[in-house]
Scaffold this motif. Structure first.
Motif, PDB file in Angstrom:
ATOM      1  N   ILE A 103     149.133  55.468  29.338  1.00  0.00           N
ATOM      2  CA  ILE A 103     147.800  55.984  29.472  1.00  0.00           C
ATOM      3  C   ILE A 103     147.010  55.462  30.523  1.00  0.00           C
ATOM      4  CG2 ILE A 103     145.841  55.592  28.116  1.00  0.00           C
ATOM      5  CD1 ILE A 103     147.637  57.770  27.151  1.00  0.00           C
ATOM      6  N   VAL A 104     147.755  54.116  31.046  1.00  0.00           N
ATOM      7  CA  VAL A 104     146.640  53.034  31.878  1.00  0.00           C
ATOM      8  C   VAL A 104     147.340  53.607  33.854  1.00  0.00           C
ATOM      9  CG1 VAL A 104     146.561  50.753  33.103  1.00  0.00           C
ATOM     10  CG2 VAL A 104     146.153  50.787  31.078  1.00  0.00           C
ATOM     11  N   TYR A 105     148.797  54.321  33.521  1.00  0.00           N
ATOM     12  CA  TYR A 105     148.657  55.160  34.749  1.00  0.00           C
ATOM     13  C   TYR A 105     148.483  56.152  34.762  1.00  0.00           C
ATOM     14  CZ  TYR A 105     153.003  57.246  37.426  1.00  0.00           C
ATOM     15  OH  TYR A 105     153.477  58.345  38.221  1.00  0.00           O
ATOM     16  N   SER A 106     148.504  57.314  33.850  1.00  0.00           N
ATOM     17  CA  SER A 106     147.429  58.418  33.329  1.00  0.00           C
ATOM     18  C   SER A 106     146.170  58.236  34.009  1.00  0.00           C
ATOM     19  CB  SER A 106     147.507  59.270  32.173  1.00  0.00           C
ATOM     20  OG  SER A 106     146.982  60.363  32.007  1.00  0.00           O
ATOM     21  N   TYR A 107     145.274  57.045  33.508  1.00  0.00           N
ATOM     22  CA  TYR A 107     144.370  56.471  33.684  1.00  0.00           C
ATOM     23  C   TYR A 107     143.908  56.953  35.364  1.00  0.00           C
ATOM     24  CZ  TYR A 107     139.487  54.094  34.554  1.00  0.00           C
ATOM     25  OH  TYR A 107     138.235  54.272  34.693  1.00  0.00           O
ATOM     26  N   LEU A 108     145.042  55.597  35.854  1.00  0.00           N
ATOM     27  CA  LEU A 108     144.991  55.622  37.463  1.00  0.00           C
ATOM     28  C   LEU A 108     144.824  56.168  38.513  1.00  0.00           C
ATOM     29  CD1 LEU A 108     145.683  51.489  37.275  1.00  0.00           C
ATOM     30  CD2 LEU A 108     143.737  52.576  37.516  1.00  0.00           C
ATOM     31  N   ILE A 109     146.147  57.408  37.920  1.00  0.00           N
ATOM     32  CA  ILE A 109     146.115  58.743  38.637  1.00  0.00           C
ATOM     33  C   ILE A 109     145.345  59.329  38.584  1.00  0.00           C
ATOM     34  CG2 ILE A 109     147.712  60.905  39.029  1.00  0.00           C
ATOM     35  CD1 ILE A 109     149.062  58.254  40.285  1.00  0.00           C
ATOM     36  N   ASP A 110     144.200  59.453  37.459  1.00  0.00           N
ATOM     37  CA  ASP A 110     143.902  61.051  37.170  1.00  0.00           C
ATOM     38  C   ASP A 110     142.426  60.435  37.648  1.00  0.00           C
ATOM     39  OD1 ASP A 110     142.050  62.348  36.476  1.00  0.00           O
ATOM     40  OD2 ASP A 110     142.681  62.645  34.264  1.00  0.00           O
ATOM     41  N   GLY A 111     141.945  59.391  37.346  1.00  0.00           N
ATOM     42  CA  GLY A 111     140.732  58.993  38.351  1.00  0.00           C
ATOM     43  C   GLY A 111     139.602  59.285  38.173  1.00  0.00           C
ATOM     44  N   ASP A 112     138.994  60.252  37.258  1.00  0.00           N
ATOM     45  CA  ASP A 112     138.194  60.810  36.448  1.00  0.00           C
ATOM     46  C   ASP A 112     137.903  60.644  35.245  1.00  0.00           C
ATOM     47  OD1 ASP A 112     137.689  62.150  38.668  1.00  0.00           O
ATOM     48  OD2 ASP A 112     139.044  63.783  38.385  1.00  0.00           O
ATOM     49  N   LYS A 113     138.346  60.321  34.568  1.00  0.00           N
ATOM     50  CA  LYS A 113     138.079  59.825  32.841  1.00  0.00           C
ATOM     51  C   LYS A 113     137.079  58.519  32.846  1.00  0.00           C
ATOM     52  CE  LYS A 113     142.577  62.013  31.356  1.00  0.00           C
ATOM     53  NZ  LYS A 113     144.051  60.994  30.913  1.00  0.00           N
ATOM     54  N   SER A 114     136.020  58.130  31.672  1.00  0.00           N
ATOM     55  CA  SER A 114     135.915  57.422  31.766  1.00  0.00           C
ATOM     56  C   SER A 114     137.379  56.130  30.729  1.00  0.00           C
ATOM     57  CB  SER A 114     134.330  57.321  30.829  1.00  0.00           C
ATOM     58  OG  SER A 114     134.918  57.864  29.423  1.00  0.00           O
ATOM     59  N   ILE A 115     136.525  54.872  30.811  1.00  0.00           N
ATOM     60  CA  ILE A 115     137.410  54.218  29.391  1.00  0.00           C
ATOM     61  C   ILE A 115     137.556  54.061  28.522  1.00  0.00           C
ATOM     62  CG2 ILE A 115     137.942  51.565  28.959  1.00  0.00           C
ATOM     63  CD1 ILE A 115     136.969  50.600  32.237  1.00  0.00           C
ATOM     64  N   ASP A 116     135.983  54.682  28.380  1.00  0.00           N
ATOM     65  CA  ASP A 116     136.398  55.198  26.373  1.00  0.00           C
ATOM     66  C   ASP A 116     136.607  56.349  26.063  1.00  0.00           C
ATOM     67  OD1 ASP A 116     134.800  53.422  25.570  1.00  0.00           O
ATOM     68  OD2 ASP A 116     132.553  54.548  26.042  1.00  0.00           O
ATOM     69  N   THR A 117     137.017  57.673  27.503  1.00  0.00           N
ATOM     70  CA  THR A 117     137.699  58.255  27.375  1.00  0.00           C
ATOM     71  C   THR A 117     139.542  58.474  26.845  1.00  0.00           C
ATOM     72  OG1 THR A 117     136.166  59.848  28.027  1.00  0.00           O
ATOM     73  CG2 THR A 117     138.163  60.627  28.000  1.00  0.00           C
ATOM     74  N   ALA A 118     139.482  57.476  28.165  1.00  0.00           N
ATOM     75  CA  ALA A 118     141.034  56.878  28.358  1.00  0.00           C
ATOM     76  C   ALA A 118     141.509  56.303  27.033  1.00  0.00           C
ATOM     77  CB  ALA A 118     141.145  55.914  29.323  1.00  0.00           C
ATOM     78  N   GLU A 119     140.560  55.686  25.666  1.00  0.00           N
ATOM     79  CA  GLU A 119     140.455  54.669  25.035  1.00  0.00           C
ATOM     80  C   GLU A 119     141.087  55.374  23.796  1.00  0.00           C
ATOM     81  OE1 GLU A 119     138.197  52.000  22.184  1.00  0.00           O
ATOM     82  OE2 GLU A 119     138.991  50.740  23.770  1.00  0.00           O
ATOM     83  N   LYS A 120     140.556  56.570  23.416  1.00  0.00           N
ATOM     84  CA  LYS A 120     140.404  57.421  22.779  1.00  0.00           C
ATOM     85  C   LYS A 120     141.835  58.200  22.763  1.00  0.00           C
ATOM     86  CE  LYS A 120     136.070  58.457  21.971  1.00  0.00           C
ATOM     87  NZ  LYS A 120     135.107  59.538  22.056  1.00  0.00           N
ATOM     88  N   GLU A 121     142.292  58.611  24.180  1.00  0.00           N
ATOM     89  CA  GLU A 121     143.939  59.247  24.437  1.00  0.00           C
ATOM     90  C   GLU A 121     145.038  57.984  23.611  1.00  0.00           C
ATOM     91  OE1 GLU A 121     146.143  61.056  27.940  1.00  0.00           O
ATOM     92  OE2 GLU A 121     144.543  59.772  27.923  1.00  0.00           O
ATOM     93  N   LEU A 122     144.438  57.043  24.191  1.00  0.00           N
ATOM     94  CA  LEU A 122     145.498  55.265  23.174  1.00  0.00           C
ATOM     95  C   LEU A 122     145.634  55.666  22.105  1.00  0.00           C
ATOM     96  CD1 LEU A 122     146.987  53.434  24.187  1.00  0.00           C
ATOM     97  CD2 LEU A 122     144.696  51.272  23.213  1.00  0.00           C
ATOM     98  N   PHE A 123     144.452  55.780  21.355  1.00  0.00           N
ATOM     99  CA  PHE A 123     144.414  56.040  19.460  1.00  0.00           C
ATOM    100  C   PHE A 123     145.188  57.492  19.919  1.00  0.00           C
ATOM    101  CE2 PHE A 123     142.383  51.700  20.241  1.00  0.00           C
ATOM    102  CZ  PHE A 123     143.018  50.886  19.496  1.00  0.00           C
TER     103      PHE A 123
END
Length: 303
Positions: A14-34
């Protein structure tokens, strides 16, 4: 059930996806993790559903054969050992399992037909019919089916991937939890038999959230540390996954002082073997050792 090895892998993904994408908020990415961890737990139940689904299918086949106008003697009096399996009956009646399945549309559709055919033609099934009629043998039969037919099936990965992108990568870990669950079943427990919880305890849930957030919040600082010890390399030529793995590893090393350094090193080296290049493990190990030596010298790391 979801252990820290799986949590680390999910965080890296999910960190990889977040850093590649760059458009998500941390909260949104955290929801994706869970959500991805929830899908792993869903896979656990989907795999446990196989004996129930296959048994239903075999019962349907037997009933259809019996109702034929010109049924053979074998069709009229079939061997019902498989559909009378006590382990499967106990699993189907399990309160926790049935509640979970009722709340989610988990089905195998036509995928169980070919599996049932392979089971019925297998040596495992032949030996099962010859074995003593006991609960232990009923349970052992399905443990062997999982090990030797289901988890070794090359087509299973494709079937799972068609239902969820997460599941194919999860199979090596989740399959061990399924076998552990089958092994733990006891006839005396009835429908109260305990299944594995999603998290062993609240500490693991906190570990997942903290590791993820620290990896993202400290990513720029940790990337600078990585660049400091890879000066002989052009940072653009280093596999981005290697950088992500080291960013998450450093987040763990600095945020969880109770975890031994070598444990953290080994966990992320294993992730690199699966998700990066053949040389990544040694490279990541060398960089992390250099960075942690510096952090200790500067008093920023107590390990």
């Amino acid at each position: 059930m979801i252990n820290r090895a799986l949590i680390r892998t999910k965080v890296v993904q999910i960190v990889y996806s977040y850093l590649i994408d760059g458009d998500k908020s941390i909260d949104t990415a955290e929801k994706e993790l869970f959500a991805s961890l929830e899908k792993s737990y869903e896979l656990y139940h989907l795999l446990l559903l196989i004996p129930v689904e296959v048994t239903h299918l075999q019962r349907l086949r037997i009933d259809n054969a019996r109702s034929k106008f010109m049924a053979t003697a074998e069709e009229r009096t079939p061997n019902t050992r498989m559909i009378d399996n006590r382990f499967v009956a106990q699993l189907e009646e399990n309160k926790t399992f049935s509640k979970y399945i009722e709340e989610r549309p988990l089905v195998w559709n036509d995928d169980t037909n070919s599996l049932l055919d392979r089971i019925l033609s297998s040596e495992i099934y032949a030996q099962y019919l010859e074995a003593e009629d006991s609960y232990e043998n009923d349970r052992t039969f399905w443990k062997n089916i999982y090990r030797r037919l289901i988890f070794s099936d090359e087509n299973l990965g494709e079937i799972l991937e068609s239902q969820s992108l997460y599941w194919n990568d999860d199979m090596p870990i989740i399959s061990t939890f399924v076998l552990k669950t089958v092994k733990r079943f006891e006839e005396s427990a009835g429908n109260e038999q305990e299944l594995l919880p999603m998290f062993k305890d609240e500490d693991d849930r906190i570990f997942a959230r903290t590791l993820f957030r620290r990896a993202l919040l400290d990513s720029n600082d940790n990337k600078k540390l990585i660049e400091q010890f890879t000066r002989n390399w052009e940072i653009e030529r280093i596999a981005f996954m290697d950088i992500v793995i080291m960013i998450v590893a450093l987040a763990e090393i600095t945020s969880f002082p109770s975890i031994p350094l070598q444990v953290s090193f080994n966990e992320y080296i294993e992730i690199a073997k699966s998700y990066s290049t053949s040389k990544s493990g040694n490279f990541i190990n060398g960089v992390l050792e250099a960075i942690t030596s510096l952090l200790k010298k500067e008093g920023r790391l107590e390990k």
